[in-house]
Design an enzyme around this catalytic site. Structure first.
Site, PDB file in Angstrom:
ATOM      1  N   ALA A 293       0.876  -1.174   0.000  1.00 44.74           N
ATOM      2  CA  ALA A 293       0.000   0.000   0.000  1.00 44.74           C
ATOM      3  C   ALA A 293       0.914   1.225   0.000  1.00 44.74           C
ATOM      4  CB  ALA A 293      -0.890  -0.024   1.228  1.00 44.74           C
TER       5      ALA A 293
ATOM      6  N   GLY B  94       0.612  -4.823   1.091  1.00 39.19           N
ATOM      7  CA  GLY B  94      -0.665  -4.821   0.376  1.00 39.19           C
ATOM      8  C   GLY B  94      -0.564  -5.455  -1.005  1.00 39.19           C
TER       9      GLY B  94
ATOM     10  N   GLU C  14      -1.051  -8.972  -0.285  1.00 40.21           N
ATOM     11  CA  GLU C  14      -2.452  -9.163   0.113  1.00 40.21           C
ATOM     12  C   GLU C  14      -3.361  -9.156  -1.120  1.00 40.21           C
ATOM     13  OE1 GLU C  14      -2.137  -6.038   3.241  1.00 40.21           O
ATOM     14  OE2 GLU C  14      -3.016  -7.577   4.520  1.00 40.21           O
TER      15      GLU C  14
ATOM     16  N   GLU D 238       4.907  -5.017   7.033  1.00 42.09           N
ATOM     17  CA  GLU D 238       4.199  -3.954   7.759  1.00 42.09           C
ATOM     18  C   GLU D 238       4.780  -3.714   9.150  1.00 42.09           C
ATOM     19  OE1 GLU D 238       2.745  -6.234   5.845  1.00 42.09           O
ATOM     20  OE2 GLU D 238       1.034  -5.341   4.772  1.00 42.09           O
TER      21      GLU D 238
HETATM   22  C1  HXC Z   1       5.052   4.415  -1.360  1.00 38.60           C
HETATM   23  C2  HXC Z   1       6.912   3.453  -2.269  1.00 38.60           C
HETATM   24  C3  HXC Z   1       6.582   2.199  -1.703  1.00 38.60           C
HETATM   25  C4  HXC Z   1       5.380   2.115  -0.928  1.00 38.60           C
HETATM   26  C5  HXC Z   1       8.420   1.989  -2.804  1.00 38.60           C
HETATM   27  N1  HXC Z   1       8.045   3.264  -2.940  1.00 38.60           N
HETATM   28  N2  HXC Z   1       7.544   1.306  -2.049  1.00 38.60           N
HETATM   29  N3  HXC Z   1       6.154   4.547  -2.103  1.00 38.60           N
HETATM   30  N4  HXC Z   1       4.666   3.243  -0.784  1.00 38.60           N
HETATM   31  N5  HXC Z   1       4.959   0.964  -0.390  1.00 38.60           N
HETATM   32  C6  HXC Z   1       8.735   4.324  -3.676  1.00 38.60           C
HETATM   33  C7  HXC Z   1       9.981   4.779  -2.958  1.00 38.60           C
HETATM   34  O1  HXC Z   1       9.661   5.705  -1.927  1.00 38.60           O
HETATM   35  C8  HXC Z   1      10.760   5.409  -4.087  1.00 38.60           C
HETATM   36  O2  HXC Z   1      10.217   6.681  -4.357  1.00 38.60           O
HETATM   37  C9  HXC Z   1      10.405   4.501  -5.277  1.00 38.60           C
HETATM   38  O3  HXC Z   1       9.213   3.826  -4.917  1.00 38.60           O
HETATM   39  C10 HXC Z   1      11.496   3.459  -5.530  1.00 38.60           C
HETATM   40  O4  HXC Z   1      11.719   2.763  -4.323  1.00 38.60           O
HETATM   41  P1  HXC Z   1      13.198   2.566  -3.701  1.00 38.60           P
HETATM   42  O5  HXC Z   1      13.011   2.311  -2.257  1.00 38.60           O
HETATM   43  O6  HXC Z   1      14.085   3.685  -4.100  1.00 38.60           O
HETATM   44  O7  HXC Z   1      13.652   1.231  -4.466  1.00 38.60           O
HETATM   45  P2  HXC Z   1      14.634   0.109  -3.959  1.00 38.60           P
HETATM   46  O8  HXC Z   1      15.832   0.721  -3.309  1.00 38.60           O
HETATM   47  O9  HXC Z   1      14.831  -0.791  -5.128  1.00 38.60           O
HETATM   48  O10 HXC Z   1      13.843  -0.673  -2.797  1.00 38.60           O
HETATM   49  C11 HXC Z   1      12.684  -1.400  -3.153  1.00 38.60           C
HETATM   50  C12 HXC Z   1      11.890  -1.805  -1.873  1.00 38.60           C
HETATM   51  C13 HXC Z   1      11.607  -0.528  -1.037  1.00 38.60           C
HETATM   52  C14 HXC Z   1      12.704  -2.786  -1.040  1.00 38.60           C
HETATM   53  C15 HXC Z   1      10.630  -2.467  -2.338  1.00 38.60           C
HETATM   54  O11 HXC Z   1      11.042   0.469  -1.898  1.00 38.60           O
HETATM   55  C16 HXC Z   1      10.649  -0.773   0.098  1.00 38.60           C
HETATM   56  O12 HXC Z   1      11.034  -1.302   1.143  1.00 38.60           O
HETATM   57  N6  HXC Z   1       9.385  -0.314  -0.068  1.00 38.60           N
HETATM   58  C17 HXC Z   1       8.380  -0.360   0.994  1.00 38.60           C
HETATM   59  C18 HXC Z   1       7.902  -1.775   1.156  1.00 38.60           C
HETATM   60  C19 HXC Z   1       6.859  -1.860   2.279  1.00 38.60           C
HETATM   61  O13 HXC Z   1       7.139  -1.550   3.424  1.00 38.60           O
HETATM   62  N7  HXC Z   1       5.647  -2.278   1.923  1.00 38.60           N
HETATM   63  C20 HXC Z   1       4.558  -2.374   2.841  1.00 38.60           C
HETATM   64  C21 HXC Z   1       3.777  -1.107   2.868  1.00 38.60           C
HETATM   65  S1  HXC Z   1       2.537  -1.123   4.106  1.00 38.60           S
HETATM   66  P3  HXC Z   1      11.159   7.981  -4.462  1.00 38.60           P
HETATM   67  O14 HXC Z   1      10.178   9.099  -4.626  1.00 38.60           O
HETATM   68  O15 HXC Z   1      11.980   8.029  -3.242  1.00 38.60           O
HETATM   69  O16 HXC Z   1      11.974   7.709  -5.715  1.00 38.60           O
HETATM   70  C22 HXC Z   1       1.300  -2.001   3.453  1.00 38.60           C
HETATM   71  C23 HXC Z   1       0.107  -2.113   4.350  1.00 38.60           C
HETATM   72  C24 HXC Z   1      -1.030  -2.814   3.716  1.00 38.60           C
HETATM   73  O17 HXC Z   1       1.358  -2.490   2.392  1.00 38.60           O
HETATM   74  C25 HXC Z   1      -2.157  -2.846   4.661  1.00 38.60           C
HETATM   75  C26 HXC Z   1      -3.452  -2.350   4.171  1.00 38.60           C
HETATM   76  C27 HXC Z   1      -3.643  -1.979   2.812  1.00 38.60           C
END
Ligand code: HXC
Length: 257
Positions: free
Chosen positions: A65, A108, A111, A131
């Site tokens: 998400a 998400g 999910e 998460e």
């Molecule tokens: C918003 C995101 C994002 C996310 C990545 N981006 N994941 N933006 N929400 N979930 C954005 C980054 O901020 C970045 O934007 C761009 O995408 C590229 O990501 P990088 O981090 O620079 O890439 P990389 O170094 O290759 O790392 C990839 C990654 C990392 C390991 C996937 O992006 C990451 O850890 N993302 C978050 C994963 C996460 O925690 N997901 C769960 C979310 S909570 P900029 O602008 O900086 O270039 C969830 C809750 C669901 O899902 C529950 C209810 C719906």
């Protein structure tokens, strides 16, 4: 219909939705979820479409998400705004949906993939529910669906540590149905979907509904439900046609009746 965050096409009798927010690794914001619901509803009501594939990019199916959208939310805003309601609708789709996953399939994103009927993954796929690292837990069914797919021990491992699992481990533990190469992922998923779409739509929908019952009820209740729907199939023209075609050694022509 032009969408901002997804690409929508049809390939024969298959609907194809490509998640398309490349700048954010397909992070699922509320607009995207709304668009996805609209696309799925369009395929659901289109009699020409028998199955849908949801895919992402080679780097990410979806990295979760949208954290940037969620970060500032208050409880009351989320509650009154019915945050996450849109996600539930995806799992209520009656026609089958296949997830074709390459790269990151996180939070998400996982999910969403688990709301699909099965997952075909490329060997680059990485799965996690991270998460916990953000000070939350999965909120779109992850705590309930993951243990049903892979058992409690492994689900706890993934949810409490937030670690990533590769495609091989995901297939071994039952999360993923098949692993293919990234180059063949979309073709494999489309060809599986085309196969599903070649059968009788109502029968396919009833089979999906019945398998899903297994997740929600006891064995004896589930078997009774199966028996009811199985017997009801003998009231369809497609059952007559399917069996007649077998006996006559020809391909059946299903009419979805
Ligand atoms: C918003 C995101 C994002 C996310 C990545 N981006 N994941 N933006 N929400 N979930 C954005 C980054 O901020 C970045 O934007 C761009 O995408 C590229 O990501 P990088 O981090 O620079 O890439 P990389 O170094 O290759 O790392 C990839 C990654 C990392 C390991 C996937 O992006 C990451 O850890 N993302 C978050 C994963 C996460 O925690 N997901 C769960 C979310 S909570 P900029 O602008 O900086 O270039 C969830 C809750 C669901 O899902 C529950 C209810 C719906």
């Amino acid at each position: 219909m032009a969408y901002q965050n997804i690409l929508v096409e049809t390939r024969g009798h298959v609907g194809l939705v490509t998640l398309h927010r490349p700048q954010a690794l397909n992070a699922l914001n509320e607009t995207l979820i709304g668009e996805l619901n609209e696309a799925l509803a369009g395929f659901e009501s289109n009699p020409q479409i028998g199955c849908t594939v949801i895919t992402g990019s080679e780097k990410a199916f979806a990295a979760g998400a949208d954290v940037k959208e969620m970060a500032g939310k208050s409880y009351i805003e989320s509650y009154l705004g019915r945050f996450l309601d849109g996600w539930t609708r995806i799992s209520e789709t009656r026609k089958p949906v296949i997830a074709a996953v390459s790269g990151f399939c996180l939070g998400g994103g996982l999910e969403l993939a688990m709301m699909c009927d099965f997952i075909i993954a490329s060997d680059t796929a990485r799965f996690a529910l991270p998460e916990i690292t953000l000070g939350i837990m999965p909120g779109a069914g992850g705590t309930q669906r993951l243990p049903r797919f892979i058992g409690k021990a492994k689900a706890m491992d993934l949810i409490l540590t937030g670690r990533m699992m590769d495609a091989t481990e995901a297939e071994r533990c039952g999360l993923v149905a098949r692993i293919v190469t990234p180059e063949t992922l979309l073709d494999e998923a489309l060809s599986a979907a085309a196969k599903v779409a070649s059968y009788s739509q109502p029968i396919v929908m009833m089979a999906k509904e019945t398998v899903n019952r297994a997740q929600e009820t006891s064995l004896s209740e589930g078997a009774r439900f199966e028996r009811r729907l199985f017997l009801s199939m003998f009231a369809t023209e497609d059952q007559k046609e399917g069996m007649k075609a077998f006996i006559e050694k020809r391909k059946p022509e299903f009419l979805n009746r």
